[in-house]
Design an enzyme around this catalytic site. Structure first.
Site, PDB file in Angstrom:
ATOM      1  N   THR A   1      47.666  30.432  46.522  1.00  0.00           N
ATOM      2  CA  THR A   1      46.391  29.754  45.799  1.00  0.00           C
ATOM      3  C   THR A   1      46.170  29.178  44.762  1.00  0.00           C
ATOM      4  OG1 THR A   1      45.113  31.732  46.308  1.00  0.00           O
ATOM      5  CG2 THR A   1      44.197  31.235  44.007  1.00  0.00           C
TER       6      THR A   1
ATOM      7  N   THR B   1      44.538  34.368  40.449  1.00  0.00           N
ATOM      8  CA  THR B   1      45.540  34.313  42.171  1.00  0.00           C
ATOM      9  C   THR B   1      46.674  35.937  41.737  1.00  0.00           C
ATOM     10  OG1 THR B   1      47.311  33.593  43.049  1.00  0.00           O
ATOM     11  CG2 THR B   1      47.224  32.633  40.692  1.00  0.00           C
ATOM     12  N   GLY B   2      45.900  36.537  43.261  1.00  0.00           N
ATOM     13  CA  GLY B   2      46.803  37.284  43.782  1.00  0.00           C
ATOM     14  C   GLY B   2      46.283  37.929  44.563  1.00  0.00           C
TER      15      GLY B   2
ATOM     16  N   ARG C   1      36.636  37.863  55.082  1.00  0.00           N
ATOM     17  CA  ARG C   1      37.498  38.769  54.096  1.00  0.00           C
ATOM     18  C   ARG C   1      37.636  37.295  53.239  1.00  0.00           C
ATOM     19  NH1 ARG C   1      41.363  37.049  50.227  1.00  0.00           N
ATOM     20  NH2 ARG C   1      41.596  38.804  49.291  1.00  0.00           N
ATOM     21  N   VAL C   2      36.611  37.763  51.881  1.00  0.00           N
ATOM     22  CA  VAL C   2      36.518  36.821  51.127  1.00  0.00           C
ATOM     23  C   VAL C   2      37.184  37.918  49.932  1.00  0.00           C
ATOM     24  CG1 VAL C   2      35.392  35.480  49.214  1.00  0.00           C
ATOM     25  CG2 VAL C   2      34.590  35.625  51.772  1.00  0.00           C
ATOM     26  N   GLY C   3      37.711  36.990  48.562  1.00  0.00           N
ATOM     27  CA  GLY C   3      38.732  37.248  47.843  1.00  0.00           C
ATOM     28  C   GLY C   3      38.155  37.697  46.390  1.00  0.00           C
ATOM     29  N   ASP C   4      38.419  37.102  44.962  1.00  0.00           N
ATOM     30  CA  ASP C   4      38.257  37.094  43.917  1.00  0.00           C
ATOM     31  C   ASP C   4      38.031  35.521  44.028  1.00  0.00           C
ATOM     32  OD1 ASP C   4      41.045  37.247  44.236  1.00  0.00           O
ATOM     33  OD2 ASP C   4      41.369  36.292  41.767  1.00  0.00           O
TER      34      ASP C   4
ATOM     35  N   GLY D   1      43.736  40.233  45.628  1.00  0.00           N
ATOM     36  CA  GLY D   1      41.583  39.507  45.522  1.00  0.00           C
ATOM     37  C   GLY D   1      41.084  40.357  44.982  1.00  0.00           C
TER      38      GLY D   1
HETATM   39  N1  ASP Z   1      43.751  36.242  45.737  1.00  0.00           N
HETATM   40  C1  ASP Z   1      43.666  34.967  46.503  1.00  0.00           C
HETATM   41  C2  ASP Z   1      42.845  35.845  47.438  1.00  0.00           C
HETATM   42  O1  ASP Z   1      42.420  37.054  47.182  1.00  0.00           O
HETATM   43  C3  ASP Z   1      44.623  35.275  47.111  1.00  0.00           C
HETATM   44  C4  ASP Z   1      45.723  34.297  46.393  1.00  0.00           C
HETATM   45  O2  ASP Z   1      45.948  34.001  45.025  1.00  0.00           O
HETATM   46  O3  ASP Z   1      47.595  35.275  46.529  1.00  0.00           O
HETATM   47  O4  ASP Z   1      42.315  35.675  48.249  1.00  0.00           O
END
Ligand code: ASP
Length: 304
Positions: A173, A224-225, A201-204, A227
């Protein structure tokens, strides 16, 4: 939770970018060098804007667009596929100077999701919206706004596509925070989500206050991480709240990463204040990151 952190004062103007938190497994020396080169190119794209007196908002958009175009990270051309082989983009932008905020998620149309998020901000925002456009509606908006379309042959991953250059990181990301000469902060984050994620699917990453924030208290954050944990923790808002409560920026980021850790998540973030203080912090084994300010120019992949 153990974290690696780098922090200090970069002054004004300054830019800090990231190319994702994770492990970056099995990268050869040559591949690591290519990732660092792409990071450096993006940082300089943002820095050039700042150096000629441009806004933090322009700088973060140019830096993230460069990371998307590189095809080497999990965003834009390098975005990873969903479980059914689609490629869906999420991106969000925010500008403390004007209050502009815009995002899109689960979109397939734009060549540069970060520019599409900016286009949403240009026609929407708070309080009347829209702030976030999703899926087919987001794609329709991008087409009508005349934004450049992603071409299948540009994608470096997904649905059997194999265009050059190869995406080196499925964790990557991308994001940027900047402060301009006028002391205004801005933030942008862009991702293809998590590798093999369920379609839709949607993360943060695109969510203001979670994966991206430029707050009028003078703090910009890009995360990032994991989500879901960052989303549920309200990660970036937490950084701003801690900051407003008087904590130093690096402690504010640490507290927010702890909240993510309590939810079982790991990851990292970059943050900048309107005084030019910066933080790059992560609880994963590695995070691609780079920054530039007056007299400082660095890029790292591993703890360093
Ligand atoms: N945070 C991102 C998500 O959940 C993924 C990532 O940062 O690796 O979509």
């Amino acid at each position: 939770m153990r974290s690696t952190r780098q922090f200090g004062r970069l002054g004004l103007p300054a830019i800090v970018i990231h190319g994702g938190a994770g492990t970056f497994p099995d990268l050869s020396e040559e591949e690591s060098a290519l990732l660092l080169e792409a990071l450096g190119t993006a940082r300089e794209a943002g820095w050039e804007v700042l150096e000629r007196g441009g806004s933090a908002y322009d700088a973060v958009v140019e830096a993230v667009a460069s990371l998307e175009d590189s095809g080497r990270f999990n965003a834009g051309r390098g975005a990873v596929p969903t479980d059914d082989g689609a490629v869906e983009f999420d991106a969000g932008v925010m500008d403390a100077a004007t209050g502009a905020v815009g995002a899109l998620c689960a979109a397939t149309y734009p060549a540069n999701p970060v520019r599409a998020a900016r286009a949403v901000a240009a026609v929407g925002g708070v309080p009347d919206g829209p702030v976030l456009l999703a899926g087919a509606g987001a794609d329709d908006f991008c087409a009508k706004a005349g934004l450049e379309a992603m071409r299948p042959q540009w994608l470096t991953k997904g649905a059997g596509r194999a265009g050059p250059p190869s995406a080196l990181s499925k964790e990557g990301t991308v994001g940027a925070v900047a402060v301009d000469r006028g002391g205004q902060v801005a933030a942008a984050t862009s991702t293809g989500g998590r590798s093999g994620q369920r379609r839709g699917r949607v993360g943060d990453s695109p969510i203001p206050g979670a994966g991206v924030l430029a707050h009028r208290c003078g703090v910009a954050v890009s995360a990032t991480g994991a989500g879901e944990a960052f989303l549920v923790a309200g990660f970036s808002h937490r950084v701003a709240w801690e900051r407003q409560a008087g904590r130093p920026l690096h402690e504010a980021v640490e507290a927010a990463l702890s909240a993510v850790g309590e939810l079982g998540g790991t990851g990292g973030a970059v943050a900048l204040s309107d005084a030019g203080e910066f933080v790059a912090s992560f609880t994963t084994p590695a995070m691609a990151r780079a920054w530039r300010g007056e007299g400082a120019r660095e890029a790292y992949l591993l703890p360093g």
